[in-house]
Write a protein that holds these residues in place. Structure first.
Motif: not given
Ligand code: ATP
Length: 247
Positions: A201-211, A213-216, A233-235, A239-243
Motif C-alpha cells: 500500500v503506497a500512502e502519504q498518510n503515514t500514521n494510518m498506514a503504520l497502524q 501495516a506489518d512492515y514499512g 517505525l511508529r516509535n 519518523v515521528k518528527e518528519f512523517y
C-alpha cells in the motif's frame, strides 16, 4: 520459520522519457500474508514503484532500466498487466478510476473479466458485497453519483473480483475523510486476515498506514531511506518528527 517472499524488487532504476531518472535503485520485499506500507511525500516515487511492479510504466513513457522484479520465483518485468492479473497481482490506481457512467455493480463485474464461470463471478460479487455492505446498497447507482469513499471501495472491490493474492493499492486514503479512511483500512485488514490477501500500500498518510501495516518502507527522492517493522517505525523519533504529521 520466516514467511516466504511474494514480491522481490531488487535495485530497480526507472527512467521516464529516456532522461528523467526517478527511481534510483529501489529494493523492497513483500512477504506472504503481510500488509506492507510504502511511505513518503509527494513525488517520492511510490506510484512509480507500483507501476514498475505491475508493468504500467510504458503508458507513461517510463521504463525499468536496471534491477529486477520477481513474483515468488518468477521474473515478471516482461509480463503484461493482464498476465499479472492471471497470476493474482492486481493494482488499484490512485484516484480510484471507477467507470463513472457505469453502476457500482457493472464496475464490479468489469473486474471479473478473467473469470469464465458465471457461478464463480456471482460468488465473488457476493463476497465483495459482504466486505463492502455500502456497495451493496449502492449497487444500482451510477459510480459518478457515489461518494469518494464509495468509489474507493468500488475500485478495491473491482480488483477483488479477479481473486487476487496480491493487491497493490495506490493512496487509498487520498481525498477521503478520516473516518472513511479508517473504514477502508479496516476492510483491507479484514481481507488480509480472512482472505489471506497480501498488500503493498503506497500512502502519504503515514500514521494510518503504520497502524495497519506489518512492515514499512519510507521513500524520498526515488530511494528507500528507511525500513522496518511498522511498530518500530511508529516509535522512531525521525519518523515521528518528519512523517507522522503527514497525510
Ligand atoms: P504522488 O503521491 O504525488 O503520486 P509519488 O511518491 O507516488 O507521489 P511518483 O508519482 O512516483 O511519486 O513521482 C516520482 C517522480 O517522478 C516525481 O518527481 C514526478 O514528477 C516524476 N514523474 C512521475 N510520472 C512521470 C512521467 N510520466 N514523466 C516524467 N516524470 C514523471
Amino acid at each position: 520459520n520466516s514467511p516466504s517472499i511474494v514480491l522481490n524488487v531488487n535495485g530497480i532504476e526507472v527512467i521516464y522519457n529516456h532522461v528523467i531518472l526517478v527511481l534510483k535503485g529501489v529494493s523492497l520485499q513483500v512477504a506472504q500474508g503481510q500488509i506492507v506500507a510504502l511511505l513518503g511525500g509527494n513525488g517520492a516515487g511510490k506510484t512509480t514503484t507500483l507501476r514498475a511492479i505491475s508493468n504500467l510504466l510504458r503508458a507513461e513513457r517510463g521504463e525499468v532500466t536496471k534491477g529486477s522484479i520477481a513474483l515468488r520465483e518468477e521474473r515478471i518485468e516482461n509480463l503484461t498487466p493482464a498476465d499479472l492479473v492471471k497470476r493474482g497481482v492486481v493494482q488499484v490506481m490512485e484516484g480510484r478510476h471507477c467507470f463513472a457512467h457505469l453502476t457500482i455493480e457493472e464496475n464490479l463485474l468489469a473486474g471479473a473479466y478473467i473469470l469464465k464461470s458465471q457461478a464463480q463471478i456471482s460468488a465473488n460479487l457476493e463476497k465483495v458485497y459482504a466486505y463492502f455492505p455500502r456497495l451493496k446498497t449502492r449497487r444500482t447507482s451510477q459510480a459518478a453519483y457515489t461518494s469518494g469513499g464509495e468509489q474507493q471501495m468500488c475500485a478495491i472491490g473491482r480488483a477483488l473480483m479477479s481473486n487476487p493474492s496480491v493487491m497493490l493499492l495506490d493512496e487509498p486514503s487520498m481525498g477521503l475523510a478520516p473516518q472513511i479512511v479508517e473504514e477502508v483500512f479496516e476492510i483491507i485488514k479484514d481481507l488480509n486476515q480472512k482472505e489471506g490477501v497480501t498488500f503493498l500500500v503506497a500512502e502519504q498518510n503515514t500514521n494510518m498506514a503504520l497502524q495497519y501495516a506489518d512492515y514499512g518502507y519510507i521513500m524520498e527522492s526515488g530511494r528507500i531511506v528507511m525500513d522496518g517493522a511498522a511498530a518500530e517505525l511508529r516509535n522512531n523519533e525521525d519518523v515521528k518528527e518528519f512523517y507522522l504529521g503527514m497525510g
